[in-house]
Design an enzyme around this catalytic site. Structure first.
Site, PDB file in Angstrom:
ATOM      1  N   HIS A  35      22.488 -49.507  -6.823  1.00 15.74           N
ATOM      2  CA  HIS A  35      21.642 -48.315  -6.818  1.00 15.74           C
ATOM      3  C   HIS A  35      22.480 -47.083  -6.489  1.00 15.74           C
ATOM      4  O   HIS A  35      23.614 -47.190  -6.028  1.00 15.74           O
ATOM      5  CB  HIS A  35      20.470 -48.464  -5.824  1.00 15.74           C
ATOM      6  CG  HIS A  35      20.892 -48.589  -4.386  1.00 15.74           C
ATOM      7  ND1 HIS A  35      20.918 -49.782  -3.704  1.00 15.74           N
ATOM      8  CD2 HIS A  35      21.303 -47.646  -3.506  1.00 15.74           C
ATOM      9  CE1 HIS A  35      21.330 -49.574  -2.469  1.00 15.74           C
ATOM     10  NE2 HIS A  35      21.574 -48.285  -2.318  1.00 15.74           N
TER      11      HIS A  35
HETATM   12  P1  TYD Z   1      18.320 -53.083   0.043  1.00 14.22           P
HETATM   13  O1  TYD Z   1      18.395 -51.595  -0.024  1.00 14.22           O
HETATM   14  O2  TYD Z   1      17.742 -53.834  -1.091  1.00 14.22           O
HETATM   15  O3  TYD Z   1      19.755 -53.655   0.374  1.00 14.22           O
HETATM   16  P2  TYD Z   1      21.060 -53.595  -0.515  1.00 14.22           P
HETATM   17  O4  TYD Z   1      20.835 -52.508  -1.518  1.00 14.22           O
HETATM   18  O5  TYD Z   1      22.122 -53.273   0.480  1.00 14.22           O
HETATM   19  O6  TYD Z   1      21.238 -54.941  -1.123  1.00 14.22           O
HETATM   20  O7  TYD Z   1      17.521 -53.444   1.353  1.00 14.22           O
HETATM   21  C1  TYD Z   1      17.100 -54.751   1.679  1.00 14.22           C
HETATM   22  C2  TYD Z   1      15.748 -54.680   2.359  1.00 14.22           C
HETATM   23  O8  TYD Z   1      15.803 -53.940   3.577  1.00 14.22           O
HETATM   24  C3  TYD Z   1      14.695 -54.021   1.500  1.00 14.22           C
HETATM   25  O9  TYD Z   1      13.479 -54.734   1.697  1.00 14.22           O
HETATM   26  C4  TYD Z   1      14.564 -52.641   2.078  1.00 14.22           C
HETATM   27  C5  TYD Z   1      14.891 -52.833   3.526  1.00 14.22           C
HETATM   28  N1  TYD Z   1      15.525 -51.693   4.179  1.00 14.22           N
HETATM   29  C6  TYD Z   1      14.876 -51.006   5.189  1.00 14.22           C
HETATM   30  O10 TYD Z   1      13.724 -51.310   5.547  1.00 14.22           O
HETATM   31  N2  TYD Z   1      15.507 -49.970   5.801  1.00 14.22           N
HETATM   32  C7  TYD Z   1      16.760 -49.601   5.460  1.00 14.22           C
HETATM   33  O11 TYD Z   1      17.311 -48.653   6.056  1.00 14.22           O
HETATM   34  C8  TYD Z   1      17.425 -50.311   4.398  1.00 14.22           C
HETATM   35  C9  TYD Z   1      18.817 -49.920   3.967  1.00 14.22           C
HETATM   36  C10 TYD Z   1      16.783 -51.353   3.801  1.00 14.22           C
END
Ligand code: TYD
Length: 147
Positions: A60
């Site tokens: 992303h």
């Molecule tokens: P995600 O952004 O999908 O992780 P990555 O892109 O690093 O693989 O985040 C994983 C999960 O955590 C998703 O359900 C969203 C949640 N999340 C939060 O609640 N707060 C945050 O600050 C972040 C980064 C993720």
């Protein structure tokens, strides 16, 4: 500001922050302070750990969010892409090395070591509407800003 950066069409630069290691012969210590050794106000801190082998994450970009990623333990790699150029195999494996990821940069993280703890400092609270999760849409937005 974002528009300016895209129009300049410069070669993509990777911005590392080298943190000063303080402490003495007994201990190493790094202090992180907003607007001092981090170029924004820190609204949120999160960390990624227990990543299973061969997992690739990220995929992303953010419209506004700026982040600094620090691998405080273990190692991992980053791919960064500004919609025109991509730089792969950026290794984070030192607790004193931060990777600045500004707005409108596509990122992927991979090759997490088992013990990896990736600390992320963010300029905004969590906001799903700030995410661009579709790469084609991201490129279209970069192209759109240029016109
Ligand atoms: P995600 O952004 O999908 O992780 P990555 O892109 O690093 O693989 O985040 C994983 C999960 O955590 C998703 O359900 C969203 C949640 N999340 C939060 O609640 N707060 C945050 O600050 C972040 C980064 C993720």
């Amino acid at each position: 500001c974002i528009i300016q950066k895209l129009i300049q069409g410069k070669k993509m630069k990777i911005k590392f922050i080298n943190f000063e290691i303080k402490g003495d012969e007994r201990v190493s210590l790094i202090a992180i302070e907003e607007l001092k050794n981090i170029p924004f106000e820190i609204k949120r801190v999160y960390y990624i750990f227990n990543t299973k082998p061969n997992v690739r994450r990220g995929f992303h970009a953010h419209k506004n969010l700026k982040q600094v990623a620090i691998c405080v333990k273990g190692s991992c790699k980053f791919l960064l892409d500004n919609g025109k150029e991509r730089i792969d195999e950026i290794v984070l494996n030192k607790p004193n090395k931060g990777l600045l990821i500004e707005e409108m940069i596509w990122r992927e993280m991979y090759d997490f070591s088992e013990d990896c703890v990736l600390l992320v400092l963010a300029s905004e609270f969590y906001d799903e509407s700030d995410y661009i999760r579709d790469y084609e849409e991201f490129v279209r937005m970069v192209e759109g800003v240029k016109k």
